[in-house]
Design an enzyme around this catalytic site. Structure first.
Site, PDB file in Angstrom:
ATOM      1  N   ASN A  23       0.803  -1.223   0.000  1.00 58.64           N
ATOM      2  CA  ASN A  23       0.000   0.000   0.000  1.00 58.64           C
ATOM      3  C   ASN A  23       0.838   1.276   0.000  1.00 58.64           C
ATOM      4  O   ASN A  23       0.302   2.375  -0.139  1.00 58.64           O
ATOM      5  CB  ASN A  23      -0.989  -0.009   1.172  1.00 58.64           C
ATOM      6  CG  ASN A  23      -2.085  -1.039   0.947  1.00 58.64           C
ATOM      7  OD1 ASN A  23      -2.245  -1.549  -0.159  1.00 58.64           O
ATOM      8  ND2 ASN A  23      -2.835  -1.355   1.991  1.00 58.64           N
ATOM      9  N   ARG A  92      -8.602  -1.174  -7.004  1.00 57.07           N
ATOM     10  CA  ARG A  92      -9.074   0.142  -6.589  1.00 57.07           C
ATOM     11  C   ARG A  92      -7.972   1.179  -6.481  1.00 57.07           C
ATOM     12  O   ARG A  92      -8.161   2.358  -6.773  1.00 57.07           O
ATOM     13  CB  ARG A  92      -9.722  -0.045  -5.221  1.00 57.07           C
ATOM     14  CG  ARG A  92     -10.913   0.766  -5.002  1.00 57.07           C
ATOM     15  CD  ARG A  92     -11.349   0.635  -3.586  1.00 57.07           C
ATOM     16  NE  ARG A  92     -11.497   1.975  -3.054  1.00 57.07           N
ATOM     17  CZ  ARG A  92     -12.511   2.763  -3.356  1.00 57.07           C
ATOM     18  NH1 ARG A  92     -13.465   2.342  -4.127  1.00 57.07           N
ATOM     19  NH2 ARG A  92     -12.568   3.970  -2.848  1.00 57.07           N
ATOM     20  N   ARG A 121     -17.192   1.563  -0.673  1.00 58.45           N
ATOM     21  CA  ARG A 121     -15.963   2.290  -0.982  1.00 58.45           C
ATOM     22  C   ARG A 121     -16.147   3.439  -1.999  1.00 58.45           C
ATOM     23  O   ARG A 121     -15.666   3.368  -3.134  1.00 58.45           O
ATOM     24  CB  ARG A 121     -14.882   1.305  -1.444  1.00 58.45           C
ATOM     25  CG  ARG A 121     -14.606   0.246  -0.394  1.00 58.45           C
ATOM     26  CD  ARG A 121     -13.462  -0.636  -0.754  1.00 58.45           C
ATOM     27  NE  ARG A 121     -12.169  -0.052  -0.452  1.00 58.45           N
ATOM     28  CZ  ARG A 121     -11.021  -0.622  -0.767  1.00 58.45           C
ATOM     29  NH1 ARG A 121     -11.003  -1.766  -1.400  1.00 58.45           N
ATOM     30  NH2 ARG A 121      -9.883  -0.049  -0.466  1.00 58.45           N
TER      31      ARG A 121
HETATM   32  C1  EPZ Z   1      -6.480   1.951   1.819  1.00 58.92           C
HETATM   33  O1  EPZ Z   1      -7.666   1.932   1.018  1.00 58.92           O
HETATM   34  C2  EPZ Z   1      -5.835   0.610   1.632  1.00 58.92           C
HETATM   35  N1  EPZ Z   1      -5.514   0.409   0.226  1.00 58.92           N
HETATM   36  C3  EPZ Z   1      -6.757  -0.497   2.138  1.00 58.92           C
HETATM   37  O2  EPZ Z   1      -6.035  -1.703   2.054  1.00 58.92           O
HETATM   38  C4  EPZ Z   1      -7.096  -0.227   3.608  1.00 58.92           C
HETATM   39  O3  EPZ Z   1      -8.031  -1.174   4.048  1.00 58.92           O
HETATM   40  C5  EPZ Z   1      -7.675   1.177   3.763  1.00 58.92           C
HETATM   41  O4  EPZ Z   1      -6.774   2.165   3.192  1.00 58.92           O
HETATM   42  C6  EPZ Z   1      -7.934   1.577   5.206  1.00 58.92           C
HETATM   43  O5  EPZ Z   1      -6.739   1.514   5.919  1.00 58.92           O
HETATM   44  C7  EPZ Z   1      -4.426   0.977  -0.274  1.00 58.92           C
HETATM   45  O6  EPZ Z   1      -3.692   1.701   0.382  1.00 58.92           O
HETATM   46  C8  EPZ Z   1      -4.086   0.654  -1.678  1.00 58.92           C
HETATM   47  P1  EPZ Z   1      -9.767   4.706   2.755  1.00 58.92           P
HETATM   48  P2  EPZ Z   1      -8.465   3.281   0.752  1.00 58.92           P
HETATM   49  O7  EPZ Z   1     -10.059   5.702   1.708  1.00 58.92           O
HETATM   50  O8  EPZ Z   1      -7.529   4.431   0.754  1.00 58.92           O
HETATM   51  C9  EPZ Z   1     -14.342   5.735   3.299  1.00 58.92           C
HETATM   52  C10 EPZ Z   1      -5.788  -4.059   1.760  1.00 58.92           C
HETATM   53  O9  EPZ Z   1      -6.293  -5.136   2.112  1.00 58.92           O
HETATM   54  N2  EPZ Z   1     -14.183   6.635   2.156  1.00 58.92           N
HETATM   55  O10 EPZ Z   1      -8.743   5.073   3.781  1.00 58.92           O
HETATM   56  O11 EPZ Z   1      -9.326   3.076  -0.438  1.00 58.92           O
HETATM   57  C11 EPZ Z   1     -14.149   4.265   2.942  1.00 58.92           C
HETATM   58  O12 EPZ Z   1     -15.307   3.696   2.354  1.00 58.92           O
HETATM   59  C12 EPZ Z   1      -6.659  -2.873   1.600  1.00 58.92           C
HETATM   60  O13 EPZ Z   1      -4.584  -3.907   1.513  1.00 58.92           O
HETATM   61  C13 EPZ Z   1     -15.214   7.491   1.845  1.00 58.92           C
HETATM   62  O14 EPZ Z   1     -16.252   7.517   2.484  1.00 58.92           O
HETATM   63  O15 EPZ Z   1      -9.344   3.366   2.043  1.00 58.92           O
HETATM   64  C14 EPZ Z   1     -13.754   3.675   4.274  1.00 58.92           C
HETATM   65  O16 EPZ Z   1     -14.905   3.483   5.048  1.00 58.92           O
HETATM   66  C15 EPZ Z   1      -8.022  -3.041   1.193  1.00 58.92           C
HETATM   67  N3  EPZ Z   1     -15.054   8.323   0.768  1.00 58.92           N
HETATM   68  C16 EPZ Z   1     -12.929   4.793   4.914  1.00 58.92           C
HETATM   69  O17 EPZ Z   1     -13.307   5.990   4.224  1.00 58.92           O
HETATM   70  C17 EPZ Z   1     -13.909   8.342   0.035  1.00 58.92           C
HETATM   71  O18 EPZ Z   1     -13.816   9.141  -0.925  1.00 58.92           O
HETATM   72  C18 EPZ Z   1     -11.427   4.635   4.790  1.00 58.92           C
HETATM   73  O19 EPZ Z   1     -11.094   4.261   3.456  1.00 58.92           O
HETATM   74  C19 EPZ Z   1     -12.860   7.473   0.382  1.00 58.92           C
HETATM   75  C20 EPZ Z   1     -13.024   6.625   1.455  1.00 58.92           C
END
Ligand code: EPZ
Length: 422
Positions: A23, A92, A121
């Site tokens: 990541n 993603r 997501r």
């Molecule tokens: C990153 O995803 C990681 N992926 C994920 O890793 C990890 O689970 C996640 O962060 C949380 O730590 C990478 O870094 C490539 P977020 P990301 O945006 O950035 C909500 C793995 O197994 N949200 O921090 O996409 C979202 O739905 C994975 O390696 C919004 O509401 O996650 C979640 O509830 C899978 N609107 C929360 O925020 C947005 O525009 C955090 O998601 C974006 C996110």
């Protein structure tokens, strides 16, 4: 399609080196789009996801090769600005080419990634941040069309319903480094992977302060140059292997690991009675005495990582006592519950909580991997279980764990691959 077979019950023992962080490397590779110069990224794990990002860079006009753990990215032709659905829909994290494309070319057309098995997501926070920099955004036929005459620094609050967003922070930071003036991101994600990206951008000539805190300040510069960078160790792979030592009552020395990135996990393991020896770049995890159940709540960093929730559930399923596991990042990330129960676990899901009653032991069974961390959870369960576990759809594991079978074999695990009958 392959399935992974594990003959459980062996205590894992030995040394293992943790790979570079998936990541961290994915947005760092995307950041190479910000310059025409060559960049060298070292410590790149050989994974399905890194291969996908390399394909995306190529589709956007870069030369990119992974050789001996290093990716050299250089210019091939004028950078294309369209990131196609076929590639973005498979991963993603590809959506984080939006920020650098916009920063460099002032235009981007990037496919919307859509939902996935761990939850809906959305990308609203990405778009909010990018818009605030003076970009026109329209959504057309499943694509985000972004265009700006020039990007202008701005004050951007990036907190969402579930807290900060890792990739939205990355995306906005990568667009803002080439914007005019000062950008302040409030409620920025503090994850070590965001810090690593910021460090790479700084090596490229960006002016960034406050990364690793909820307020990041970015003073735009006119252009960025090439840089060489080694990615941080993968804290989730490290955490998974730490749990492999405990769940098999083994003794594993992990090298290339930063325990400072694992504070919440280390704290929970110590609370449950585990002991370990830490140095600046190693953790020696030894099972010494019976552990007891602890409660877990996932939170943005430095809280307990959602990416370790499934693996911790496997451990708690064989740890005496009741553990309440609360998922606050992805309230539906519980696909592994039913599979663990097929192996004899006593887990009940109630909304964003899973109530785990620790039992004496699991028994091997055919199970199905639904996503990357659920696969890791089933591998841990299989290692601890009595008898044979076969995990189908194991390609999920290849997205995030480099050479995992080899690593487990070196530690003594009985693990092999078989072709799945169609
Ligand atoms: C990153 O995803 C990681 N992926 C994920 O890793 C990890 O689970 C996640 O962060 C949380 O730590 C990478 O870094 C490539 P977020 P990301 O945006 O950035 C909500 C793995 O197994 N949200 O921090 O996409 C979202 O739905 C994975 O390696 C919004 O509401 O996650 C979640 O509830 C899978 N609107 C929360 O925020 C947005 O525009 C955090 O998601 C974006 C996110």
């Amino acid at each position: 399609m392959d399935k992974l077979i594990i003959e459980g019950g062996v205590s894992l023992k030995g040394e293992v080196t943790v790979s570079g962080a998936k990541n961290a490397v994915l947005p760092i590779l995307a950041a190479t789009l910000l310059t025409d110069d060559a960049c060298i990224i070292k410590g790149v794990p050989q994974l399905r996801d890194t291969a996908t990002m390399i394909k995306i860079l190529r589709s956007l006009g870069k030369n990119a090769e992974l050789e001996n753990g290093a990716v050299t990215v250089s210019m091939q032709r004028n950078t294309n600005y369209v990131a196609d659905y076929k590639l973005v829909s498979t991963m993603r994290a590809s959506f984080c080419v939006l920020g650098p494309l916009l920063g460099k070319l002032k235009r981007a057309k990037v496919s919307l990634p859509g939902g996935c098995v761990i939850g809906v997501r959305p990308v609203d926070l990405h778009l909010k941040g990018i818009k605030a920099l003076g970009t026109d955004i329209t959504i057309e036929s499943g694509y985000v069309l972004a265009k700006a005459n020039k990007l202008k620094g701005s004050n951007i609050y990036l907190g969402g319903v579930y807290g900060s967003s890792v990739l939205a922070t990355d995306n906005v930071m990568m667009a803002a480094v080439l914007a005019e003036g000062l950008t302040v991101i409030e409620s920025a994600a503090c994850e070590p992977e965001v810090v690593d990206l910021a460090e790479f951008l700084i090596k490229m000539g960006a002016k960034i302060k406050g990364h690793g805190t909820p307020i990041i300040e970015i003073e735009g510069v006119k252009h960025l140059h090439g840089a060489t960078h080694t990615v941080i160790p993968d804290r989730i792979e490290a955490g998974t292997l730490m749990l492999a030592a405990l769940i098999t009552r083994g003794d594993i020395l992990l090298k290339n690991v930063s325990y400072r990135h694992l504070g919440a996990l280390v704290d929970k393991l110590e609370e449950s009675g585990a002991s370990m020896t830490k140095t600046d770049n190693s953790i020696h995890m030894r099972y010494k005495k019976q552990m007891h159940a602890v409660n877990i709540t996932t939170l943005p960093y430095p809280g307990f990582p959602t990416d370790m929730q499934a693996q911790m559930m496997a451990l708690m399923s064989v740890t005496p006592g009741i553990s309440v596991i609360t998922e606050k990042i992805y309230p539906d990330r519980f696909m592994h519950v039913a599979e663990l129960n097929r192996m004899g676990a006593h887990i009940q899901r109630e909304g964003p909580h899973a109530i785990v009653e620790g039992i004496k032991g699991l028994s091997g069974a055919p199970v199905m991997a639904s996503d990357l961390r659920a696969s890791a959870c089933l591998v841990l369960a299989g290692l601890a279980a009595k008898g044979k576990t076969s995990i189908s759809r194991i390609y999920h594991l290849e997205r995030g764990y480099e050479n995992i079978e080899e690593k487990l074999e070196v530690l003594g695990a009985k693990v092999w691959r078989e072709r799945e009958k169609e």
